[in-house]
Design an enzyme around this catalytic site. Structure first.
Site, PDB file in Angstrom:
ATOM      1  N   ASP A   1       0.734  -1.121   0.043  1.00  0.00           N
ATOM      2  CA  ASP A   1      -0.215  -0.121  -0.035  1.00  0.00           C
ATOM      3  C   ASP A   1       0.960   1.630  -0.060  1.00  0.00           C
ATOM      4  OD1 ASP A   1      -1.758   2.009   0.269  1.00  0.00           O
ATOM      5  OD2 ASP A   1      -2.604   1.111   2.432  1.00  0.00           O
TER       6      ASP A   1
ATOM      7  N   HIS B   1      -7.773   0.829  -8.602  1.00  0.00           N
ATOM      8  CA  HIS B   1      -7.586   1.846  -7.839  1.00  0.00           C
ATOM      9  C   HIS B   1      -6.178   2.691  -8.033  1.00  0.00           C
ATOM     10  CE1 HIS B   1      -7.651   3.909  -3.897  1.00  0.00           C
ATOM     11  NE2 HIS B   1      -6.444   3.384  -3.699  1.00  0.00           N
TER      12      HIS B   1
END
Length: 428
Positions: A242, A336
């Protein structure tokens, strides 16, 4: 959760400098207490008699690399923005109490700054210390202070409120709990040891006294530094790498994107930044039912190593035009990572510095877990807002997350020696 990552590299630890026990006004240094545990006796019953075992006195040992890490309180910018991700964190917002105004706020920030400076140096608070962290070093503790939109009205400083602090717009994905959003004052605490972080939290809460009360508090965590074989980008609770594209302090435009310039307005925000705080719940039961290829398609990156689905390694530029044998984009249009790219958002960039959280299980058995999203930018209307608006319009990840709380805070520049944070605002 925009696809940007904080560099793992950490500021070199300053050497520990022992203080004499009982130094005037300082109490006993944590370091002075290392290795002072006395021998203890352990008696075990055995076959009608007693055999005594006495433990040898603990030998003094140096602080580990985790405990000895130290961030500096005074500086151009406040701590807790560019430092590496810490293992433990607390986010807490306060509201000034009825009758408390500018004078009380100034006294509070003076107390908070003095406490933060001492604790970040590995010292005791100097007054009514709980002793929770007396055996630990600084453990890369950082304490960061910010002001919410409502702070300025409560202190009569409306004319000093920055335009960039205007409330964030409503987003269609928001399911916000107003009780856990916003606040007059915001404090971010991070450390590589849970007791050090908790100790700082309690000290800050106690220092608030009658001037402010806690509005909300959130507790988070990250992987402990050194837990992996080599430094790497963090993973979130979905198991994804992430934050691969986070701006880096070495970037030529880093300061321009993240910090208010020294000549910026208002003057008291020079070298400061704006923090957007979002509590983002991950619907892990639904997410974990997805097969691996579907999870990777939602993100646009391989789960194992964070590499783009278009090929290469984690830092390989993503090829947004690459198609498969059927003529379909390898990185889906609603992935995303595709949607959050700065070059697809007018250059909008933010420095993400989040914590994961887990607050138990709901009545239906679902985990209350996710991300305490914290991002930093010179102007949230140019950084966070355009990216979130685009995510609102078609991010594949939105099915598996829920935004449950939100806040925006003006975080002034660092305090110079002899100053407290916010002094230029409160005494200017």
């Amino acid at each position: 959760m925009p696809d940007q990552s904080l560099p793992e590299a950490r500021t070199p630890a300053a050497p520990a400098v022992p203080e004499p026990a009982g130094a005037p006004g300082r109490g006993v240094s944590r370091r002075a207490l290392l290795g002072t545990a006395g021998a203890t006796g352990l008696v075990l019953g055995a076959a009608g008699g007693a055999v005594g075992y006495t433990a040898a006195p603990a030998q003094a040992t140096p602080l580990t690399s985790v405990g000895s890490g130290r961030a500096m309180f005074h500086g151009k910018h406040q701590p807790g923005i560019t430092e590496g991700l810490q293992a433990c964190g607390h986010l807490v917002a306060f509201d000034l109490t009825p009758g408390a105004g500018r004078k009380e706020a100034a006294a509070l920030l003076r107390r908070w700054s003095a406490t933060a400076e001492r604790l970040m140096a590995g010292e005791t608070t100097g007054h009514d210390d709980t002793g929770v962290a007396r055996d630990a070093g600084p453990s890369s503790l950082t304490v960061t202070f910010g002001f919410g939109h409502s702070f300025f009205g409560r202190t009569g400083l409306d004319k000093q409120r920055p335009g960039a602090l205007d409330p964030l717009p409503d987003f269609s994905s928001d399911r916000l709990d107003k009780r856990r959003s916003d606040g007059d004052l915001w404090v971010q605490i991070g450390a590589d040891d849970a007791l050090v972080a908790f100790h700082a939290l309690r000290a800050i809460q106690k220092d608030a006294g009658s001037a402010a009360r806690v509005r909300w508090q959130m507790n988070g965590f990250n992987r402990t530094p050194g837990a992996t074989a080599h430094p790497m980008t963090a993973r979130n609770l979905m198991g994804q790498v992430d934050g691969t594209r986070n701006p880096k302090p070495s970037d030529s435009d880093f300061d321009r994107r993240i910090f208010v310039p020294a000549s910026g307005e208002p003057a008291w925000m020079a070298n400061g930044s704006y923090a957007v705080v979002r509590r983002i719940r991950m619907l892990l039961d639904d997410w974990e039912k997805l097969p691996l290829p579907a999870q990777e398609a939602v993100i646009g990156r391989r789960k194992a190593d964070g590499a783009p689905l278009s090929g290469g390694g984690e830092t390989t530029p993503m090829d947004l035009e690459k198609a498969d044998a059927k003529g379909e984009y390898v990185v889906p249009l609603n992935a995303h990572a595709r949607i959050t790219r700065p070059d697809r958002n007018g250059g909008a960039a933010m420095l993400r510095r989040p914590f994961s959280y887990h607050d138990g299980i709901d009545a239906d058995g679902a985990p209350d877990a996710g991300l305490l999203f914290v991002c930093w930018q010179a102007d949230p209307l140019r950084g966070f807002v355009p990216v979130q608006r685009k995510l609102d319009r078609g991010d594949a990840l939105s099915t598996y997350i829920r935004h449950e709380a939100s806040g925006l805070f003006a975080v002034p520049g660092g305090a110079a020696d002899g100053e407290y944070v916010g002094q230029r605002l409160l005494e200017g």
